[in-house]
Each structure stands twice: as C-alpha cells, then as structure tokens.
Design a protein around this motif. Structure first.
Motif, mmCIF file in Angstrom:
data_model
loop_
_atom_site.group_PDB
_atom_site.id
_atom_site.type_symbol
_atom_site.label_atom_id
_atom_site.label_comp_id
_atom_site.label_asym_id
_atom_site.label_seq_id
_atom_site.Cartn_x
_atom_site.Cartn_y
_atom_site.Cartn_z
ATOM 1 N N GLY A 1 0.804 -1.219 0.000
ATOM 2 C CA GLY A 1 0.000 0.000 0.000
ATOM 3 C C GLY A 1 0.834 1.263 0.000
ATOM 4 N N MET A 2 2.109 1.171 0.408
ATOM 5 C CA MET A 2 2.985 2.347 0.396
ATOM 6 C C MET A 2 3.205 2.885 -1.005
ATOM 7 S SD MET A 2 6.007 1.978 3.246
ATOM 8 C CE MET A 2 6.545 3.670 2.969
ATOM 9 N N LEU A 3 2.944 2.066 -2.011
ATOM 10 C CA LEU A 3 3.129 2.539 -3.384
ATOM 11 C C LEU A 3 2.115 3.605 -3.763
ATOM 12 C CD1 LEU A 3 4.951 0.001 -3.478
ATOM 13 C CD2 LEU A 3 4.136 -0.365 -5.810
ATOM 14 N N SER A 4 1.001 3.670 -3.043
ATOM 15 C CA SER A 4 -0.054 4.633 -3.371
ATOM 16 C C SER A 4 -0.005 5.833 -2.434
ATOM 17 C CB SER A 4 -1.428 3.971 -3.255
ATOM 18 O OG SER A 4 -2.459 4.945 -3.355
ATOM 19 N N PRO A 5 -0.131 7.036 -2.981
ATOM 20 C CA PRO A 5 -0.185 8.222 -2.110
ATOM 21 C C PRO A 5 -1.394 8.218 -1.191
ATOM 22 C CG PRO A 5 -0.704 8.800 -4.401
ATOM 23 C CD PRO A 5 -0.194 7.398 -4.412
ATOM 24 N N LEU A 6 -2.420 7.432 -1.519
ATOM 25 C CA LEU A 6 -3.606 7.368 -0.663
ATOM 26 C C LEU A 6 -3.301 6.700 0.678
ATOM 27 C CD1 LEU A 6 -6.510 6.338 -3.101
ATOM 28 C CD2 LEU A 6 -5.874 8.623 -2.298
ATOM 29 N N ALA A 7 -2.354 5.785 0.705
ATOM 30 C CA ALA A 7 -2.083 5.025 1.921
ATOM 31 C C ALA A 7 -0.698 5.273 2.500
ATOM 32 C CB ALA A 7 -2.250 3.531 1.644
ATOM 33 N N ARG A 8 0.191 5.846 1.745
ATOM 34 C CA ARG A 8 1.592 5.944 2.170
ATOM 35 C C ARG A 8 1.773 6.558 3.562
ATOM 36 N NH1 ARG A 8 6.276 5.086 -0.443
ATOM 37 N NH2 ARG A 8 8.127 6.020 0.484
ATOM 38 N N PRO A 9 1.033 7.613 3.921
ATOM 39 C CA PRO A 9 1.248 8.210 5.251
ATOM 40 C C PRO A 9 0.999 7.248 6.410
ATOM 41 C CG PRO A 9 0.047 9.727 3.831
ATOM 42 C CD PRO A 9 0.098 8.412 3.101
ATOM 43 N N ARG A 10 0.197 6.232 6.212
ATOM 44 C CA ARG A 10 -0.102 5.280 7.294
ATOM 45 C C ARG A 10 1.139 4.482 7.716
ATOM 46 N NH1 ARG A 10 -5.349 4.775 8.504
ATOM 47 N NH2 ARG A 10 -6.915 5.379 6.943
ATOM 48 N N PHE A 11 2.128 4.433 6.877
ATOM 49 C CA PHE A 11 3.268 3.552 7.120
ATOM 50 C C PHE A 11 4.481 4.283 7.681
ATOM 51 C CE2 PHE A 11 0.626 1.651 3.837
ATOM 52 C CZ PHE A 11 0.517 0.337 4.259
ATOM 53 N N ALA A 12 4.287 5.479 8.184
ATOM 54 C CA ALA A 12 5.413 6.222 8.769
ATOM 55 C C ALA A 12 6.085 5.362 9.837
ATOM 56 C CB ALA A 12 4.906 7.525 9.384
ATOM 57 N N GLY A 13 7.397 5.349 9.836
ATOM 58 C CA GLY A 13 8.158 4.558 10.788
ATOM 59 C C GLY A 13 8.758 3.307 10.193
ATOM 60 N N VAL A 14 8.252 2.867 9.043
ATOM 61 C CA VAL A 14 8.792 1.665 8.402
ATOM 62 C C VAL A 14 10.280 1.840 8.108
ATOM 63 C CG1 VAL A 14 8.748 0.321 6.249
ATOM 64 C CG2 VAL A 14 6.622 0.822 7.438
ATOM 65 N N GLU A 15 10.669 3.064 7.844
ATOM 66 C CA GLU A 15 12.078 3.326 7.493
ATOM 67 C C GLU A 15 13.036 2.990 8.640
ATOM 68 O OE1 GLU A 15 10.370 6.970 9.403
ATOM 69 O OE2 GLU A 15 9.707 5.585 7.829
ATOM 70 N N ARG A 16 12.515 2.775 9.853
ATOM 71 C CA ARG A 16 13.372 2.424 10.985
ATOM 72 C C ARG A 16 13.414 0.916 11.250
ATOM 73 N NH1 ARG A 16 13.279 6.114 16.219
ATOM 74 N NH2 ARG A 16 15.217 4.898 16.406
ATOM 75 N N ALA A 17 12.747 0.152 10.413
ATOM 76 C CA ALA A 17 12.707 -1.300 10.610
ATOM 77 C C ALA A 17 14.095 -1.912 10.451
ATOM 78 C CB ALA A 17 11.744 -1.940 9.619
ATOM 79 N N ASP A 18 14.375 -2.928 11.261
ATOM 80 C CA ASP A 18 15.595 -3.716 11.083
ATOM 81 C C ASP A 18 15.401 -4.796 10.039
ATOM 82 O OD1 ASP A 18 17.451 -2.671 13.256
ATOM 83 O OD2 ASP A 18 15.633 -3.096 14.403
ATOM 84 N N SER A 19 14.146 -5.211 9.862
ATOM 85 C CA SER A 19 13.797 -6.156 8.798
ATOM 86 C C SER A 19 12.325 -5.980 8.489
ATOM 87 C CB SER A 19 14.079 -7.608 9.227
ATOM 88 O OG SER A 19 13.325 -7.951 10.377
ATOM 89 N N LEU A 20 11.931 -6.426 7.310
ATOM 90 C CA LEU A 20 10.523 -6.366 6.929
ATOM 91 C C LEU A 20 10.267 -7.381 5.839
ATOM 92 C CD1 LEU A 20 10.313 -4.812 3.935
ATOM 93 C CD2 LEU A 20 10.782 -2.811 5.326
#
Length: 462
Positions: A272-291
């Motif tokens: 869902g991060m690929l869409s501007p409609l949902a991207r803001p919901r995923f704030a913090g993913v950039e700090r993941a150690d794995s995904l």
C-alpha cells in the motif's frame, strides 16, 4: 518392485528432444497460453476425494498414461477442483492477481533451469532479483545498503527475520536467564506464533485496543517488564483480517529507549505504500531492522514469493549461512548468494516473474493498480455503510472491507457463502471478530468491479 528383464527402455528418453517430447511441450504450452489469455475462467470449486477418485482414477502407474491423457485429466478434472485464486470475484483470505507478464515469465523461469541460490550459479537471476529488492527498499525508506532475498512466503520470511533478530541479540547480550521473547499485537499474523514455536521462544501479545492499531504506548509496558529478554518487536503493516496498519512510528520510537529488533510484517499491506492514498499510514517503516512484503499478494506476482529485507544484510547472512565442505566454494566467496539470507538453501529464482513484470510495465503502473484497490474498497465501504441491515465493522484502512449482515447467524453466513460458490458467483467466506461472525471483501484484483461487489451484497438481501 523388480524390473521386468524383458522390458527395455532408454533411460534418457524423458530428457531427450524427440518427437514425443516436442509434442508434450507443445501440448503444455498450448494449454498455458489458453489459460493465461482466458477471459472467462470459472471460479471452480473443490470436490470430495471420492468424486476425484471416480473421475480421475489412479493416475500414477508403472508404465504411465501418456502426456495427452495426463494433461486432459488435469484440465478437465483436477484444475476445475481448484478454486481460481486470480478470479475477480475471489475475495476471501488474501487473493492473488498476477499480471499476465508475471505469469508468462513464470514459465520462462522453469524453462531456463535457473538456480537462484548462489551468485556462482545464477548471477544474472540474482542481479535482477536484487534490482527489485533495492527498489522495494527505497520505497520503504531503508538505506541503500539494505538487501535480502525472495523466499517462499510470509511465514518463512517472518521466521527467517526473527532468527536473525535472535542471533543478533545473542551476539550482543548473550542468552537471557529465561526464554527469549517476541512482543507483538494480539492481532498479529499467526505466522509469528508459528515462528516462535519453531524457535522455542515465547510470544507476549499486546492488546491493540478497539481500533486494532498497536501503538508504542501499548508496547512500552511489555518492554519495561521483560527487559533484555525481548529480542524483537513485530509491527503489522496491514493485518490479514482487517488490513490494519500498526502505529509503526510510535513503536519505532521506543528503539531510542529500549534495545530490540523491529520487524515489520507487511506481507499483505506494505504494498500500500506505493499509493499516495495510503503511504502516510506507514510512517516509521524506514526504521525497521527487517521487513517482509509478499509480491504474490498486492504486487501482482504468481505464487510463491515473499520479499525479505534487512536493514543490515550482514546480520541476516551471519544467522543463516550454511557451512559444509561442499559449500566452501560458495560460502568463502564475496559475491551475494541468496541462500545466505534465510532459512533455506535450495531456492527457485522466485523473484524473477515480479522483476519481469515490473521491468516491463514500470512502477507507475503498480502505483495505479494499488491505488485502484484502495479506491474501490472505500467506495464499497460507503455502500455498505448506507445500506439498511448491514454493519461496517471498521472503516477500511487499506483494501480489506469487513462487514456484518445484521441478524445473521454463523450458519446463515456459511449457507450463503456455499451457495455463492456453488452457483459460481463469488468466493466470499465467513470470518469473525470478537466472537461475532462476519464476512469480508479482500480487494486486490484490478479486474474486480464495484458492480461485482454490489451484486454480492444484493445476494444477502431478503
């Protein structure tokens, strides 16, 4: 079983290019072409074993039945007993909807005899897969040095990431006095508990509250109570049942106070991060150690493919590299070998169908398709909300819409679901939440229409 000495065969006949094998390949390719390009493939449905036994009979024998007959059995008996997961009205669980490019290239991967476990044996395939992994890492805000591997599915992806997390914690802290602990939401995917059983560690679940969104404030007490025994916190980026995204940013902020590995399970929803409609919901993913994210879900690849990414791939490699004398030539090399980054050794180059489709169509086409799913989910949710006798359990965050037909029992849902499939109208199964039966639309296929969904709602009237 003894071999009849009077019976002589050529041991290479199955592998040789002959008139028979040419005819066999033509049969299979013709069927594959018809299936890929079909616009009216039925949903189909499961059959009892007794019925399959009656229709197919014994298919494996000493002498074989021949390719033409075997393909006929598959096409006319076995395939119709499998529900078509890429059908526009397959709306249960999490559907798959591979692009035609990805499906077609899946044939190429098999035909090319590519081994995807090491750079030595498959550098071209590994290079292409790593291009996709790098693109995903950039989309999710991970550093350019991030990397990983495509594995079978989310269960293996979560397990592999958590094994690396424990290995990292053990190297940093040693073993705790008691058991190692994973902290996650009570609504986390069942594969987290499965991984814990395999690893013989404990899971501490935290209630996300009525919203279903796990927050840092909810996680903090578990970290404070269990201290150094917690080696990983799992945040969910799109739960399977509701499509809910945890408050990853507030959970990630706890890394400033506590020492833990943050793993994000985005098997379904992270696309869902690929869409501007949902991207803001995923704030913090950039700090993941794995995904993880599964291309065979919302990134339109065929089964089976899960992208596992590490912020620091070396931590994954240290945890998973297998050592044996016959592997020395691989493990002593400096090149990137995918088998080093998960709980596997032999592997198919399962990321290539996704690579081919993405390279062919471009990322913008994927953004448009994901956005269309989000828009359709919101539209049908509004339709459900306005209908008398229907209750929207939660407003959708992503593309899963959960609702109830007021006054219906569990048996009502089951009978309705069975009738839909029996009539080949749709595949929509009952679900439940907090002890109440409901049903849900999991909307991923770009060919699913608003009219499809309205017709299914109409079938619940009366």
């Amino acid at each position: 079983m003894t071999t009849d000495p009077a019976r002589t065969t050529d041991p290479a006949r199955m592998h040789s290019v002959t008139d028979d094998t040419t005819e066999l390949v033509d049969l299979v390719l013709d069927y594959s072409r018809r299936r890929i390009l079909a616009t009216d493939t039925p949903l189909d449905k499961p059959l009892p074993e007794s019925e399959l036994r009656r229709l197919a009979g014994r298919t494996v024998s000493e002498t074989g039945m021949g390719a033409e007959r075997a393909l006929a059995v598959f096409e006319h008996v076995l395939a119709p007993a499998c529900i078509t997961t890429d059908h526009p009205r397959y709306l249960s669980f999490i559907p798959t909807a591979p692009t035609k490019a990805a499906t077609a290239f899946d044939l190429v991967v098999s035909a090319s005899a590519v081994y995807g476990g090491s750079w030595l044996e498959g550098s071209g395939a590994v290079y292409a897969e790593n291009q996709v992994l790098a693109w995903l890492a950039a989309e999710f805000g991970l550093p350019a040095t991030a990397g990983g591997v495509f594995v079978q599915g989310g269960t293996l992806g979560n397990l592999s990431a958590l094994v690396a997390a424990r290995d990292h914690a053990r190297s940093e802290r040693g073993n705790p006095a008691g058991s190692w602990i994973i902290v996650c939401s009570a609504e986390a995917h069942s594969s987290v508990a499965s991984a814990a059983r395999v690893m013989d560690v404990e899971v501490v679940t935290v209630s996300p509250g009525e919203s279903g969104v796990l927050t840092g404030d909810a996680v903090r007490p578990a970290l404070a109570e269990h201290g150094g025994a917690v080696f990983a916190v799992v945040a969910t980026a799109g739960s399977t049942n509701f499509g809910i995204v945890d408050d990853i940013a507030s959970i990630a902020a706890l890394k400033d106070e506590f020492d833990f590995w943050l793993h994000v399970d985005g098997a379904y929803g992270l696309a869902g991060m690929l869409s501007p409609l949902a991207r803001p919901r995923f704030a913090g993913v950039e700090r993941a150690d794995s995904l993880i994210v599964d291309p065979h879900k919302w990134l339109f690849a065929p089964f089976d493919a899960c992208a596992l990414l590490y912020r620091d791939p070396e931590q994954g490699r240290r945890a998973h590299t297998q050592h044996a004398e016959y592997l020395d030539t691989l493990t002593e090399a400096t090149e990137w070998s995918p088998s080093d980054y998960a709980a596997h050794l032999t592997r198919r180059a399962r990321g290539l169908p996704f690579w081919f489709s993405l390279a062919s169509h471009g990322a913008a086409a994927y953004r448009d398709a994901v956005t269309a799913s989000l828009q359709l989910a919101r539209r049908i949710a509004d339709e459900i909300d306005r209908r008398e006798g229907f209750h929207l359990v939660r407003k959708p965050q992503l593309s899963v819409v959960v609702f109830e037909r007021e006054g219906w029992s569990k048996e009502d849902y089951a009978l309705w679901s069975a009738r839909l499939l029996d009539e080949q109208r749709a595949f929509v199964t009952p679900s439940s939440h907090a002890g109440r039966t409901n049903t849900r639309f999991a909307i991923l296929n770009p060919l699913t229409t608003f009219e499809d969904l309205v017709e299914i709602l109409d079938s619940m009237e009366g």
